[in-house]
Design an enzyme around this catalytic site. Structure first.
Site, PDB file in Angstrom:
ATOM      1  N   SER A  69       3.472  -1.978  10.476  1.00 43.12           N
ATOM      2  CA  SER A  69       4.907  -2.079  10.775  1.00 43.12           C
ATOM      3  C   SER A  69       5.509  -3.441  10.436  1.00 43.12           C
ATOM      4  O   SER A  69       6.370  -3.941  11.162  1.00 43.12           O
ATOM      5  CB  SER A  69       5.185  -1.715  12.238  1.00 43.12           C
ATOM      6  OG  SER A  69       4.752  -0.402  12.520  1.00 43.12           O
ATOM      7  N   HIS A  82      -9.582   1.379   4.864  1.00 38.86           N
ATOM      8  CA  HIS A  82      -8.321   1.553   5.597  1.00 38.86           C
ATOM      9  C   HIS A  82      -8.538   2.545   6.742  1.00 38.86           C
ATOM     10  O   HIS A  82      -9.316   3.486   6.612  1.00 38.86           O
ATOM     11  CB  HIS A  82      -7.237   2.066   4.639  1.00 38.86           C
ATOM     12  CG  HIS A  82      -5.865   2.012   5.232  1.00 38.86           C
ATOM     13  ND1 HIS A  82      -5.408   2.966   6.112  1.00 38.86           N
ATOM     14  CD2 HIS A  82      -4.869   1.111   5.092  1.00 38.86           C
ATOM     15  CE1 HIS A  82      -4.175   2.649   6.480  1.00 38.86           C
ATOM     16  NE2 HIS A  82      -3.824   1.526   5.880  1.00 38.86           N
ATOM     17  N   GLU A 142      -6.836   4.939   7.739  1.00 40.95           N
ATOM     18  CA  GLU A 142      -6.587   6.347   7.359  1.00 40.95           C
ATOM     19  C   GLU A 142      -7.799   6.926   6.643  1.00 40.95           C
ATOM     20  O   GLU A 142      -8.110   8.105   6.794  1.00 40.95           O
ATOM     21  CB  GLU A 142      -5.310   6.429   6.512  1.00 40.95           C
ATOM     22  CG  GLU A 142      -4.070   6.225   7.372  1.00 40.95           C
ATOM     23  CD  GLU A 142      -2.877   5.625   6.664  1.00 40.95           C
ATOM     24  OE1 GLU A 142      -2.848   5.605   5.420  1.00 40.95           O
ATOM     25  OE2 GLU A 142      -1.955   5.155   7.372  1.00 40.95           O
ATOM     26  N   ASN A 153       0.879  -1.173   0.000  1.00 43.21           N
ATOM     27  CA  ASN A 153       0.000   0.000   0.000  1.00 43.21           C
ATOM     28  C   ASN A 153       0.913   1.218   0.000  1.00 43.21           C
ATOM     29  O   ASN A 153       1.470   1.580   1.028  1.00 43.21           O
ATOM     30  CB  ASN A 153      -0.894  -0.029   1.246  1.00 43.21           C
ATOM     31  CG  ASN A 153      -1.735   1.229   1.370  1.00 43.21           C
ATOM     32  OD1 ASN A 153      -1.796   2.045   0.455  1.00 43.21           O
ATOM     33  ND2 ASN A 153      -2.389   1.388   2.514  1.00 43.21           N
ATOM     34  N   GLU A 187      -5.483  -4.590  10.714  1.00 46.04           N
ATOM     35  CA  GLU A 187      -4.467  -3.552  10.859  1.00 46.04           C
ATOM     36  C   GLU A 187      -4.744  -2.768  12.136  1.00 46.04           C
ATOM     37  O   GLU A 187      -5.503  -1.791  12.112  1.00 46.04           O
ATOM     38  CB  GLU A 187      -4.510  -2.586   9.672  1.00 46.04           C
ATOM     39  CG  GLU A 187      -4.090  -3.193   8.360  1.00 46.04           C
ATOM     40  CD  GLU A 187      -3.449  -2.150   7.429  1.00 46.04           C
ATOM     41  OE1 GLU A 187      -2.435  -2.490   6.821  1.00 46.04           O
ATOM     42  OE2 GLU A 187      -3.943  -1.013   7.353  1.00 46.04           O
ATOM     43  N   GLY A 235       2.072   2.618  10.740  1.00 49.02           N
ATOM     44  CA  GLY A 235       2.917   3.809  10.669  1.00 49.02           C
ATOM     45  C   GLY A 235       3.671   4.083  11.959  1.00 49.02           C
ATOM     46  O   GLY A 235       4.210   5.168  12.146  1.00 49.02           O
ATOM     47  N   LYS A 293       0.166   4.215  -0.281  1.00 44.10           N
ATOM     48  CA  LYS A 293      -0.441   5.431   0.294  1.00 44.10           C
ATOM     49  C   LYS A 293      -0.143   6.611  -0.651  1.00 44.10           C
ATOM     50  O   LYS A 293      -0.091   6.413  -1.859  1.00 44.10           O
ATOM     51  CB  LYS A 293       0.051   5.659   1.734  1.00 44.10           C
ATOM     52  CG  LYS A 293      -0.149   4.388   2.571  1.00 44.10           C
ATOM     53  CD  LYS A 293       0.021   4.591   4.044  1.00 44.10           C
ATOM     54  CE  LYS A 293      -0.213   3.270   4.780  1.00 44.10           C
ATOM     55  NZ  LYS A 293      -0.138   3.377   6.228  1.00 44.10           N
TER      56      LYS A 293
HETATM   57  P1  13P Z   1       3.096   0.523   7.755  1.00 45.12           P
HETATM   58  O1  13P Z   1       3.567  -0.790   7.185  1.00 45.12           O
HETATM   59  O2  13P Z   1       3.859   1.706   7.246  1.00 45.12           O
HETATM   60  O3  13P Z   1       2.977   0.482   9.245  1.00 45.12           O
HETATM   61  O4  13P Z   1       1.596   0.745   7.187  1.00 45.12           O
HETATM   62  C1  13P Z   1       0.695  -0.295   7.282  1.00 45.12           C
HETATM   63  C2  13P Z   1      -0.510   0.024   6.495  1.00 45.12           C
HETATM   64  O5  13P Z   1      -1.264   0.925   6.832  1.00 45.12           O
HETATM   65  C3  13P Z   1      -0.755  -0.732   5.258  1.00 45.12           C
HETATM   66  O6  13P Z   1      -2.020  -0.511   4.775  1.00 45.12           O
END
Ligand code: 13P
Length: 250
Positions: free
Chosen positions: A212, A95, A97, A9, A167, A173, A11
């Site tokens: 992570s 997601h 976010e 992803n 997640e 993040g 982002k």
């Molecule tokens: P990270 O791997 O940067 O923690 O992000 C995970 C994520 O949100 C994948 O959709």
């Protein structure tokens, strides 16, 4: 036996020049890893480039969201059919976010999920609790509610054509991944909850862990019986890291 799946992803990251180097590196790196599946979810403007660089390889591609409506006067929105036009097979739905920064709810995520299914796209449906919710012992309640928002509306059979992703918000993040045991506990909860409705679908649905994931922790996470791969954020932007995570899945 469920095949492992690794989804990158990106982002809101990338540029034409960076994407080219990244995708060329991933394609070369995973070419011989034929025992698992790989998907890259790029930002909308780069789907054309992603399609050109990935078609004919063993890496599929998708988007990070879609609009639940097929067409219309919806400035800034992108329809499911547009994603199909660019060869997308997958789309991330719900997601954290999107839920937290863009005010998506169980209802809007369910509508998007349904639109993806109707367009023949595979939704990657995200669920997860915040740190405060975990501390209050609400993880099962939150994740259960998010999962039920799909199953109640559409029935368990839609999960035949979907992927689930756990997640935890505190792991996304951050530098605090869930331990393999913590993740497995929630994955088992999710699978059991699907099994209450349909044991066969539950046995087949792939449940990814995200938050992570790194080359160092992926092997142990992926070795857990109910973890079927990963949804990877930051590490999907580095060739060596993403390829190493794909190797762990393979
Ligand atoms: P990270 O791997 O940067 O923690 O992000 C995970 C994520 O949100 C994948 O959709």
């Amino acid at each position: 036996m469920r095949r492992k799946l690794v989804v990158g992803n990106w982002k809101m990251h990338g540029s034409i020049a960076e994407n080219k180097a990244l995708l060329d590196g991933i394609v070369a790196g995973v070419r011989e890893y034929l025992n698992a599946d790989y998907v890259v979810c790029a930002p909308y403007p780069y789907l054309n480039q992603t399609q050109s660089l990935l078609q004919g390889t063993n890496v599929a591609w998708g988007a990070q969201n879609l609009c639940s409506t097929t067409d219309g006067a919806l400035t800034g929105a992108v329809s499911p059919a547009m994603l199909v036009d660019y060869g997308c097979t997958h789309v991330i739905i719900g997601h954290s976010e999107r839920r937290n920064l863009f005010h998506e709810t169980d209802d809007t995520a369910a509508a998007r999920f349904n639109a993806a299914i109707n367009a023949g796209l595979i939704p990657i449906f995200c669920m997860g609790e915040s740190a405060e919710e975990r501390e209050s012992d609400w993880t099962d309640y939150i994740v259960g509610r998010q999962l039920d928002s799909i199953i109640r509306r559409f029935g368990p059979h839609v999960l035949k054509n979907a992927v689930l992703a756990y997640e935890p918000l505190w792991a996304v993040g951050s530098d605090t991944p869930a331990t393999p045991e913590q993740a497995e506990e929630v994955h088992t909860f999710i699978r059991k909850r699907v099994a209450r409705c349909d044991p066969e679908i539950a046995a087949g649905v792939r449940i990814l862990y995200g938050g992570s994931v790194t080359p160092a922790n992926a092997p142990k996470l992926f070795a857990m019986p109910d973890i079927d791969g990963g949804l990877i954020g930051r590490a999907s932007l580095k060739i060596d890291d993403f390829v190493a995570i794909c190797r762990a899945a393979n």
